[in-house]
Design an enzyme around this catalytic site. Structure first.
Site, PDB file in Angstrom:
ATOM      1  N   ASP A  16       0.825  -1.209   0.000  1.00 47.14           N
ATOM      2  CA  ASP A  16       0.000   0.000   0.000  1.00 47.14           C
ATOM      3  C   ASP A  16       0.864   1.267   0.000  1.00 47.14           C
ATOM      4  O   ASP A  16       0.531   2.253  -0.658  1.00 47.14           O
ATOM      5  CB  ASP A  16      -0.916  -0.013   1.238  1.00 47.14           C
ATOM      6  N   HIS A 207      -8.627  -1.909   7.943  1.00 45.98           N
ATOM      7  CA  HIS A 207      -7.544  -1.313   7.149  1.00 45.98           C
ATOM      8  C   HIS A 207      -7.839   0.183   7.100  1.00 45.98           C
ATOM      9  O   HIS A 207      -8.793   0.622   6.447  1.00 45.98           O
ATOM     10  CB  HIS A 207      -7.564  -1.940   5.746  1.00 45.98           C
ATOM     11  N   CYS A 240      -3.519   7.165  -2.127  1.00 43.08           N
ATOM     12  CA  CYS A 240      -4.550   6.430  -2.856  1.00 43.08           C
ATOM     13  C   CYS A 240      -4.397   6.761  -4.338  1.00 43.08           C
ATOM     14  O   CYS A 240      -4.395   7.933  -4.712  1.00 43.08           O
ATOM     15  CB  CYS A 240      -5.919   6.861  -2.346  1.00 43.08           C
TER      16      CYS A 240
END
Ligand code: COA
Ligand code: ZN
Length: 284
Positions: A16, A207, A240
């Site tokens: 991530d 998460h 993101c």
């Protein structure tokens, strides 16, 4: 305060966090960081994702990463997958566990993986079958469970619908993801309670991203609602790919600190995590 112990912290930074970095992190460096994280006592590490290298070039070396890291008994090396092709690549590369991402918001899911939510659910059935044939557990993460940058609020009923559908495929764990850090503690407690009520035996994780500084507060709310497994990312790296305003995961260092300070065991050696963070930050 009720303090069940221990909690399990799952490291997701190598996927991530790293996926957002523009400069390609050499495979050897990725492997060294992951090895330090497993030495630190992190028993579940999301080491990479088997996604399109055109979309996320940083993850182009997914199979090499899995081949190069030290596989420590008791440490799960997990790979994120977006579709059946990714799952097959991850199985061939000997990932210990697959994690399929399905985003609850229809527009975000289409943008992320080019499929409708229902197509992703159908894909989940096929992936569960492929993983089951090799006795590899499949987990599902439901993205934007607490809000979407495109659609705004995400109905809890939609998260529940996906959760029920994938639970029927025999998945081993469900993770609720606040992909962009939009959730608040009351919301986290409410959704966790709702999902636990409908799927009482399903292992559940959270998460959480830290965009609005609520990551730790949300973790604590989830913990009090009965969650014992939390994702976190070394150094809080990341963001993101769909929503540039979002920031990274709750830092592993902070998540470990939160629980250890309350007397809840994590089994994680913070010095080793810091060493891993320093190593990657020197490169970045
Ligand atoms: N890994 C590598 N290549 C893949 C793939 C995967 N998991 N899935 C599909 N492909 C390839 C196809 O084989 C095809 O290759 P070709 O052009 O050489 O024939 C090409 O990608 C396009 O296939 P298509 O099925 O049309 O996929 P797409 O272009 O709609 O992309 C994803 C779908 C899922 C691969 C892509 O959107 C993706 O990688 N998304 C992940 C995004 C991400 O990582 N987000 C953050 C984590 S949640
Ligand atoms: Zn995330």
């Amino acid at each position: 305060m009720r303090l069940p112990s221990p909690v399990r912290i799952r490291e997701v930074g190598p996927r991530d966090g790293f996926q957002m970095e523009k400069a390609f992190i050499p495979t050897d460096l990725k492997a060294r960081v992951i090895d330090l994280l497993s030495e630190a006592g992190l028993r579940s590490i999301e080491v990479t994702s088997f996604v399109s290298p055109k979309v996320i070039p940083q993850m182009a070396d997914a199979a090499e990463v899995l081949g190069r890291i030290t596989r420590r008994p008791g440490t799960i090396c997990k790979a994120l997958v977006p579709n059946l092709k990714g799952a097959e690549r991850a199985l061939d590369a000997k990932a210990d566990v697959l994690e399929l991402v399905i985003v609850a918001s229809e527009s975000y899911n289409r943008r992320n993986v080019g499929m409708s939510v229902d197509q992703s659910i159908e894909g989940c059935a096929q992936i569960a079958k492929a993983a089951g044939e090799r006795s590899i557990p499949l987990e599902v993460v439901i993205g934007t469970s607490f809000g979407c940058p495109i659609e705004g609020p995400v109905p809890e009923a939609q998260v529940e619908r996906i959760a029920r559908a994938v639970a029927a495929f025999g998945i081993s764990r469900l993770s609720l993801a606040d992909s962009i850090g939009a959730g608040n503690p009351a919301q986290v407690a409410r959704l966790v309670t709702r999902i636990k009520n409908v799927l009482p035996t399903m292992p559940l994780s959270l998460h959480l991203h830290n965009t609005r500084g609520l990551g730790l507060a949300n973790a604590l709310a989830g913990f009090q609602a009965g969650v014992d497994t939390f994702d976190a990312g070394l150094g809080g790296l990341g963001g993101c790919p769909i929503f540039p305003g979002a920031t990274g995961n709750v830092p592993t260092e902070d998540m470990v600190n939160l629980f250890e300070e309350m007397g809840v065991s994590t089994g994680v050696n913070l010095d080793k995590v810091r060493e891993a963070s320093r190593l990657i930050q020197q490169f970045l």
